[in-house]
Design a protein around this motif. Structure first.
Motif, short mmCIF file in Angstrom:
data_model
loop_
_atom_site.label_atom_id
_atom_site.label_comp_id
_atom_site.label_asym_id
_atom_site.label_seq_id
_atom_site.Cartn_x
_atom_site.Cartn_y
_atom_site.Cartn_z
N ARG A 237 0.88 -1.18 0.00
CA ARG A 237 0.00 0.00 0.00
C ARG A 237 0.91 1.23 0.00
N VAL A 238 0.83 2.04 -1.08
CA VAL A 238 1.82 3.10 -1.26
C VAL A 238 1.18 4.42 -1.69
N HIS A 239 1.90 5.51 -1.42
CA HIS A 239 1.52 6.83 -1.92
C HIS A 239 2.10 7.07 -3.32
N ASP A 240 3.30 6.55 -3.56
CA ASP A 240 4.07 6.89 -4.77
C ASP A 240 4.10 5.70 -5.73
N VAL A 241 3.04 5.58 -6.52
CA VAL A 241 2.87 4.40 -7.36
C VAL A 241 3.94 4.30 -8.43
N ALA A 242 4.19 5.38 -9.17
CA ALA A 242 5.11 5.32 -10.30
C ALA A 242 6.52 4.93 -9.87
N ALA A 243 7.02 5.54 -8.82
CA ALA A 243 8.38 5.24 -8.34
C ALA A 243 8.47 3.80 -7.85
N THR A 244 7.43 3.34 -7.17
CA THR A 244 7.44 1.96 -6.67
C THR A 244 7.38 0.97 -7.82
N ARG A 245 6.58 1.27 -8.83
CA ARG A 245 6.51 0.42 -10.02
C ARG A 245 7.87 0.32 -10.72
N ASP A 246 8.57 1.44 -10.84
CA ASP A 246 9.89 1.42 -11.47
C ASP A 246 10.84 0.52 -10.70
N ALA A 247 10.82 0.62 -9.40
CA ALA A 247 11.70 -0.22 -8.59
C ALA A 247 11.37 -1.70 -8.76
N PHE A 248 10.07 -2.01 -8.81
CA PHE A 248 9.66 -3.40 -9.01
C PHE A 248 10.08 -3.91 -10.38
N ALA A 249 10.05 -3.04 -11.38
CA ALA A 249 10.45 -3.44 -12.73
C ALA A 249 11.92 -3.85 -12.76
N ILE A 250 12.76 -3.09 -12.05
CA ILE A 250 14.18 -3.44 -11.95
C ILE A 250 14.35 -4.77 -11.27
N MET A 251 13.67 -4.94 -10.14
CA MET A 251 13.78 -6.18 -9.38
C MET A 251 13.31 -7.38 -10.21
N ALA A 252 12.19 -7.22 -10.92
CA ALA A 252 11.66 -8.31 -11.73
C ALA A 252 12.60 -8.67 -12.88
N ALA A 253 13.22 -7.67 -13.51
CA ALA A 253 14.14 -7.93 -14.61
C ALA A 253 15.35 -8.72 -14.14
N ILE A 254 15.88 -8.37 -12.99
CA ILE A 254 17.05 -9.09 -12.46
C ILE A 254 16.67 -10.51 -12.08
N GLN A 255 15.52 -10.67 -11.43
CA GLN A 255 15.08 -12.01 -11.05
C GLN A 255 14.84 -12.87 -12.28
N SER A 256 14.24 -12.30 -13.32
CA SER A 256 13.99 -13.06 -14.55
C SER A 256 15.29 -13.49 -15.20
N HIS A 257 16.26 -12.59 -15.21
CA HIS A 257 17.56 -12.93 -15.81
C HIS A 257 18.22 -14.06 -15.04
N GLN A 258 18.15 -14.00 -13.72
CA GLN A 258 18.76 -15.06 -12.91
C GLN A 258 18.11 -16.40 -13.18
N GLN A 259 16.76 -16.40 -13.31
CA GLN A 259 16.05 -17.65 -13.52
C GLN A 259 16.34 -18.24 -14.88
N ASN A 260 16.63 -17.38 -15.87
CA ASN A 260 16.84 -17.86 -17.24
C ASN A 260 18.31 -18.10 -17.58
N SER A 261 19.20 -17.78 -16.65
CA SER A 261 20.63 -17.95 -16.91
C SER A 261 21.05 -19.39 -16.72
#
Length: 261
Positions: A237-261
């Protein structure tokens, strides 16, 4: 989950009571920024907050729910009043978010008579006095046991398990040491088997750690949201949706790369 405060006394300074057009624009922007859920509140739950009358709360939240009932994202309403729960469910809300864990007389019955989801939160005391002297022998166990009991009470009233979420209630009758203990051991709450909702955005615990005032807690809020998800939170539950979404996008990209490596 984007926070839409239709109150005059939100701790974060973003209350929009009496400014319906601004509240609607804020909700529209939250959706555009990537919010999956809007959480609409008409009664402040900040420490020291005074209670709001029934009609006033209805006048604040029902028009917002009606305006966004078909906006394409589920609507949550932050309330402790059974009458408000029934009204917003009829108006199109999908979730009741109750900081009091449905302890108000008639609250369980109000929810059970609908098909909405419900978030049960732990709070020691009540908003006016909850931060005066919070005390626990084992905060994680006590919060966990409370959430279990309230979920069991809901299920006994006929509410399906899949309709229930739980929230440990950071900052609600808890000192910094209690908040940190809960955060460090979120896995014990996740393991209850209900989706875990975490709300720490801009809260005083972040200010105590960083020394930053409310208006300058964006970085801390985003960091806390990421850590919550890593520890098992299903919803933040957040006030700052856009900034939080950006952070999650970075985290998801790294996790996806790790899983596919």
């Amino acid at each position: 989950m984007a926070i839409i405060n239709v109150t005059p006394d939100s701790f974060s300074g973003d209350g929009l009571v009496g400014r319906r057009d601004m509240a609607l624009r804020q909700a529209e922007q939250a959706i555009a920024d990537g919010a999956d859920i809007l959480d609409i509140g008409g009664e402040s739950s900040r420490p020291g907050a005074e209670a709001v009358g029934l009609q006033e709360e209805l006048d604040r939240v029902v028009p917002i729910v009606e305006a966004f009932a078909n906006a394409g994202v589920p609507l949550s309403v932050d309330t402790v009043k059974p009458q408000v729960m029934r009204a917003v469910a009829s108006a199109g809300a999908a979730i009741i978010n109750d900081i009091n864990g449905l302890r108000e007389p008639g609250a369980i019955e109000a929810v059970a008579a609908t098909d909405v989801g419900v978030c049960l939160m732990h709070m020691q005391g009540e908003p006016r006095t909850m931060q005066s002297a919070p005390h626990y022998r084992d905060v994680v166990t006590e919060v966990r046991d409370f959430l279990c009991l309230r979920a069991d009470a809901l299920k006994s009233a006929g509410v399906a398990t899949e309709r229930i979420l739980v929230d440990p209630g950071f900052g609600f009758g808890k000192a910094l040491v209690h908040n940190l203990a809960l955060f460090a051991d979120l896995s014990r709450l996740r393991d209850l088997g209900y989706p875990l909702l975490i709300g720490v955005s801009r809260k005083s615990m972040l200010g105590q750690i960083t020394g930053q005032p409310v208006a300058q807690r964006l970085a801390a809020s985003v960091a806390a949201a990421m850590l919550a998800v890593q520890r098992g939170a299903a919803i933040v539950r957040v006030h700052d949706v856009a900034a939080t979404r950006d952070a999650f996008a970075i985290m998801a990209a790294i996790q996806s790369h790790q899983q596919n490596s």
